[in-house]
Enzyme design. Structure first.
Site, mmCIF file in Angstrom:
data_model
loop_
_atom_site.group_PDB
_atom_site.id
_atom_site.type_symbol
_atom_site.label_atom_id
_atom_site.label_comp_id
_atom_site.label_asym_id
_atom_site.label_seq_id
_atom_site.Cartn_x
_atom_site.Cartn_y
_atom_site.Cartn_z
ATOM 1 N N ASP A 35 9.727 22.268 -45.311
ATOM 2 C CA ASP A 35 8.524 21.425 -44.941
ATOM 3 C C ASP A 35 9.040 20.047 -45.580
ATOM 4 O O ASP A 35 10.207 20.007 -46.095
ATOM 5 C CB ASP A 35 7.516 21.817 -45.835
ATOM 6 N N TYR A 140 -3.721 14.140 -30.204
ATOM 7 C CA TYR A 140 -3.268 15.396 -30.566
ATOM 8 C C TYR A 140 -3.265 16.480 -29.418
ATOM 9 O O TYR A 140 -2.180 17.115 -29.164
ATOM 10 C CB TYR A 140 -4.084 16.165 -31.731
ATOM 11 N N LYS A 144 0.102 18.297 -27.384
ATOM 12 C CA LYS A 144 0.062 19.581 -27.125
ATOM 13 C C LYS A 144 0.280 19.917 -25.594
ATOM 14 O O LYS A 144 1.154 20.841 -25.187
ATOM 15 C CB LYS A 144 -1.031 20.613 -27.758
HETATM 16 N N1 SER Z 1 -7.684 23.231 -35.191
HETATM 17 C C1 SER Z 1 -7.067 22.171 -34.550
HETATM 18 C C2 SER Z 1 -7.845 20.997 -34.671
HETATM 19 O O1 SER Z 1 -9.018 20.942 -35.243
HETATM 20 C C3 SER Z 1 -7.189 22.571 -33.161
HETATM 21 O O2 SER Z 1 -5.971 23.035 -32.985
HETATM 22 O O3 SER Z 1 -7.365 20.099 -34.655
#
Ligand code: SER
Length: 324
Positions: A35, A140, A144
């Site tokens: 990490d 995000y 992905k």
């Molecule tokens: N649990 C994550 C989030 O809320 C979703 O992949 O961003």
């Protein structure tokens, strides 16, 4: 050849628990945890890696003769919205580094976590199928969705065996999440056990797909263990655990803490949640590698409360360490 595993993002919510499971499976000498920062208490091999540095990943892969990489480092949905371009940059750069090192160093298998965040308004909210249209509305989610396609590209173009799961919100007592939209469902248990009031940043009826940590880890190990010929999805597999709303988890907690008080103060995270599926169709994972979740809301609640009570009693957790 012996399996040697590198976990990138080993201090994170999933990474920390997955590292322990991999140590049990392959032995402490065959798991390299990594990490950005070293861990205070860690038994096993740990290397500091900034995954935006490809040479550093390569150095560690060569040093330990790594055969599998689990790439768990990413900036999550809510946190990612603070700095969209930086989030894109980090999430994609780290993935490309892992894919390129894996290709050039002939890594056997790579694990890339995806998320329900890949779905947007174009996908049905109920029983969202594996091949639904993807129009994510967070950076995000975009990273992905793009990452899944790059995973498939490396498989098709170079034969790199990249496997992936779209995790629902992960609930666990062993570690703390940071920066996600589903994180309320971990925080709520901490507040209940500490007998504090809970401020929920989602609406009370915001149903989302969730999964207990044990199920999430088992799914990860199962998809990585499945025979290659059975892996028909090279973007990412839907997996379901259980779906519930804040009101439902609170009602379950009140069976154990009848005086538990909750206020609902939805913020921007409610907008994110409103575009995500409520329930997930995971029949392709069930067919290909026999995926089946075990934990329902009652079992999750009992386990979370029991384990957190123990942890708070022995002082191994305190609220200051909560990231939200
Ligand atoms: N649990 C994550 C989030 O809320 C979703 O992949 O961003």
């Amino acid at each position: 050849m012996e399996t040697v595993v590198l976990v990138i993002g080993a201090n994170g919510q999933l990474g920390s628990v997955l590292t322990e499971s991999l140590q049990q499976k392959y032995g402490n000498d065959n798991v390299i945890a990594s990490d950005l920062r070293p861990k205070d208490t860690f038994e096993g091999i740990f290397e500091v890696i900034d995954a935006t540095d490809r040479d550093r990943i390569q150095e560690i892969v060569v040093k330990y003769k790594v055969t599998q990489i689990y790439h768990l480092a990413a900036i999550l949905s809510a946190k990612g919205e603070e700095t969209p371009l930086r989030t894109w940059d980090i999430n994609m750069k780290t993935l490309f580094n892992v894919l390129e090192v894996s290709r050039t160093q002939h890594i056997d298998k790579v694990f890339f976590p995806s998320s329900i965040a890949v779905f947007g308004e174009g996908a049905p909210l109920e029983q969202t199928p594996n091949n639904a249209y993807l129009d994510p509305a967070t950076v995000y989610g975009i990273s992905k969705a793009a990452g899944e396609n790059w995973a498939q590209y490396y498989y098709l173009r170079y034969g790199l065996d990249v496997r992936s799961i779209r995790y629902p919100g992960v609930i666990g007592y062993q570690s703390l999440p940071g920066g996600g939209t589903t994180d309320y469902a971990v925080d709520v248990y901490h507040k209940a056990v500490l007998e504090e009031d809970f401020n929920c940043f989602l609406k009370e009826d915001a149903t989302l797909p969730m999964i207990f940590m044990d199920d999430a880890i088992r799914a990860t190990l199962e998809v990585m263990d499945a025979p290659k010929k059975d892996i028909s999805i090279r973007t990412s597999y839907n997996i379901a655990g259980i779906s519930f709303s804040p009101a439902e988890v609170v009602a379950e907690i009140r069976k154990l803490y009848p005086d538990f008080k909750v206020q609902y103060q939805p913020d921007f995270r409610q907008d994110i949640a409103s575009r995500w599926p409520k329930t997930i169709d995971d029949s392709v994972a069930a067919r290909d590698w026999r995926w089946k979740p075990e934990f329902d809301l009652e079992m999750i609640t009992k386990t979370m409360v029991e384990k957190l009570r123990e942890q708070y009693k022995t002082g191994s957790k305190n609220l200051e360490t909560l990231l939200f």
